[in-house]
Design an enzyme around this catalytic site. Structure first.
Site, short mmCIF file in Angstrom:
data_model
loop_
_atom_site.label_atom_id
_atom_site.label_comp_id
_atom_site.label_asym_id
_atom_site.label_seq_id
_atom_site.Cartn_x
_atom_site.Cartn_y
_atom_site.Cartn_z
N ASP A 108 -8.84 5.73 -2.98
CA ASP A 108 -7.64 6.24 -3.66
C ASP A 108 -8.09 6.91 -4.96
O ASP A 108 -9.29 7.03 -5.23
CB ASP A 108 -6.62 5.11 -3.89
N GLU A 164 0.83 -1.21 0.00
CA GLU A 164 0.00 0.00 0.00
C GLU A 164 0.86 1.26 0.00
O GLU A 164 0.54 2.23 -0.67
CB GLU A 164 -0.95 0.01 1.20
N TYR A 208 -6.85 6.57 3.83
CA TYR A 208 -6.90 5.55 2.78
C TYR A 208 -6.09 4.30 3.16
O TYR A 208 -6.60 3.17 3.11
CB TYR A 208 -6.38 6.12 1.43
N CYS A 214 -24.10 2.21 -13.73
CA CYS A 214 -23.28 3.42 -13.89
C CYS A 214 -24.08 4.56 -14.53
O CYS A 214 -24.50 4.47 -15.68
CB CYS A 214 -22.05 3.09 -14.73
N THR A 217 1.83 5.42 -7.51
CA THR A 217 2.76 4.65 -8.35
C THR A 217 1.98 3.55 -9.05
O THR A 217 1.15 2.90 -8.43
CB THR A 217 3.85 4.01 -7.45
S1 SF4 Z 1 -19.34 1.75 -17.02
FE1 SF4 Z 1 -19.01 3.41 -15.60
S2 SF4 Z 1 -17.87 2.49 -13.91
FE2 SF4 Z 1 -17.76 1.09 -15.64
S3 SF4 Z 1 -15.85 1.63 -16.70
FE3 SF4 Z 1 -17.51 2.77 -17.67
S4 SF4 Z 1 -17.54 4.73 -16.62
FE4 SF4 Z 1 -16.39 3.32 -15.33
#
Ligand code: SF4
Length: 359
Positions: A139, A38, A121, A209, A44
């Protein structure tokens, strides 16, 4: 459309179980290995950090071995990775765990955050991955993925958005397998939900999403415009005597702390590089030098600024060097450079000394 936590967790965990990268620190929940990984992998890429992780595990196989090592040895293993405060803090944290916790990592994120160099984090990552605590991680990769998932249009680097994302990450983390889940979320951001042109067609949470549903994923996350990185001209003195070169150790605290370097400093307005070398030698070392030939002009970029190093060969004509700005000074033959940790910018001209010999 806010996705339901359970559907999201399940899709992510199934994808991770099927396609997680086989990384050495994932093979056992050893807190020390997770901690090393971590810290090394902060800011990096895995491909760059992995050789360092392996080097550290080999050189310091246990937390005790790391705690007992000299700071110079730790910095030498870290050489080239940048952000040297991470290495120094890791070394100090190992000593604190040995002294205050009898060599066992504390398990709670609150106690972990009291250790040098461990923020919210890293504490979340160690507590969830090594100790199965249901705490979030956030992160850069996770921030990006979550901001797209919720189609956030506020700047991702603002403190309010950061607070919002921590809250969102905490709401999504499952009680069962929180470590697997957190690693899956980080991996999603690192491999699929990448900064430019994310691989949405392969994404396990595509249906949840918001950014994808609105086809705005390429425009997110939004960031506050960055200021241009300043540029500094720096004069460097390669002072030689009887086959040896003079190097100084930077103070432990601060930028490039604890590393060795060739003396020098910023060229002032209206000053030429050769004059700056002579002035820096007077101020830093208390010696008068004869400035010889220009050895190299090197460009190097750090995270927050860029430098051009004007490197001159020099010989001392008056005085004995004193460590006015350094904590130690040494005369070293080129064969021994490898035993000291130097900044990357110095490495860009040091090989010339070994090749060309002394003026
Ligand atoms: S669908 Fe949404 S969460 Fe999945 S890679 Fe595409 S932008 Fe990212």
């Amino acid at each position: 459309m806010k996705c339901t936590a359970r559907v999201f967790q399940k899709a992510l965990l199934e994808w991770f179980a099927a396609s997680a990268r086989d990384l050495p620190f994932r093979r056992s929940p050893n807190p020390y290995h997770i901690y090393l990984a971590e810290i090394i992998l902060q800011q990096t890429r895995v491909e760059q950090g992995l050789p360092y992780y392996e080097r550290f595990v080999k050189r310091f196989p246990t937390l005790e071995a790391l705690a007992q090592a000299s700071e110079q040895d730790v910095l030498k293993q870290w050489e080239g990775l940048g952000y040297y405060t991470r290495a120094r803090n890791m070394h100090r944290a190992a000593a604190v765990i040995m002294e205050q916790y009898q060599g066992r990592f504390p398990e709670s994120p609150e106690l972990l955050q009291l250790l040098p160099g461990i923020g919210k984090y890293t504490a979340g990552a160690i507590a969830s991955i090594a100790f199965n605590k249901a705490v979030p991680v956030l992160d850069g990769n996770v921030k990006r993925a979550l901001s797209r998932l919720d189609a956030l249009d506020a700047p991702i680097d603002s403190p309010e958005t950061e607070r919002l994302l921590w809250k969102r990450a905490a709401a999504l983390v499952p009680k069962k397998s929180p470590g697997e889940y957190n690693q899956a979320l980080m991996e999603l951001g690192a491999r699929l939900c990448i900064p430019r042109a994310p691989f949405c067609s392969e994404c396990p949470v595509q249906k949840q999403c918001d950014a994808y549903a609105r086809n705005i994923q390429d425009n997110l996350p939004v960031r506050t415009p960055k200021k241009p990185r300043p540029h500094y001209a720096v004069a460097v003195a390669v002072i030689h005597k009887n086959g040896r070169y003079l190097i100084g150790k930077r103070p432990s605290q601060g930028f490039l702390g604890g590393l060795w370097e060739f003396p020098g400093g910023r060229i002032q307005a209206g000053e030429n590089a050769a004059d700056a070398v002579a002035r820096e030698c007077r101020e830093e070392l208390g010696v008068a030098v004869r400035v010889g030939g220009l050895l190299a002009v090197i460009n190097h970029a750090y995270t927050h600024f860029r430098v051009t190093l004007h490197v001159y060969r020099c010989t001392i004509v008056k005085g004995k060097p004193k460590p006015n700005s350094h904590t130690d000074l040494r005369w070293v033959v080129p064969d021994d450079f490898k035993t000291y940790a130097f900044p990357k910018g110095n490495h860009k001209f040091m090989h010339l000394l070994a090749q060309e010999g002394i003026e």
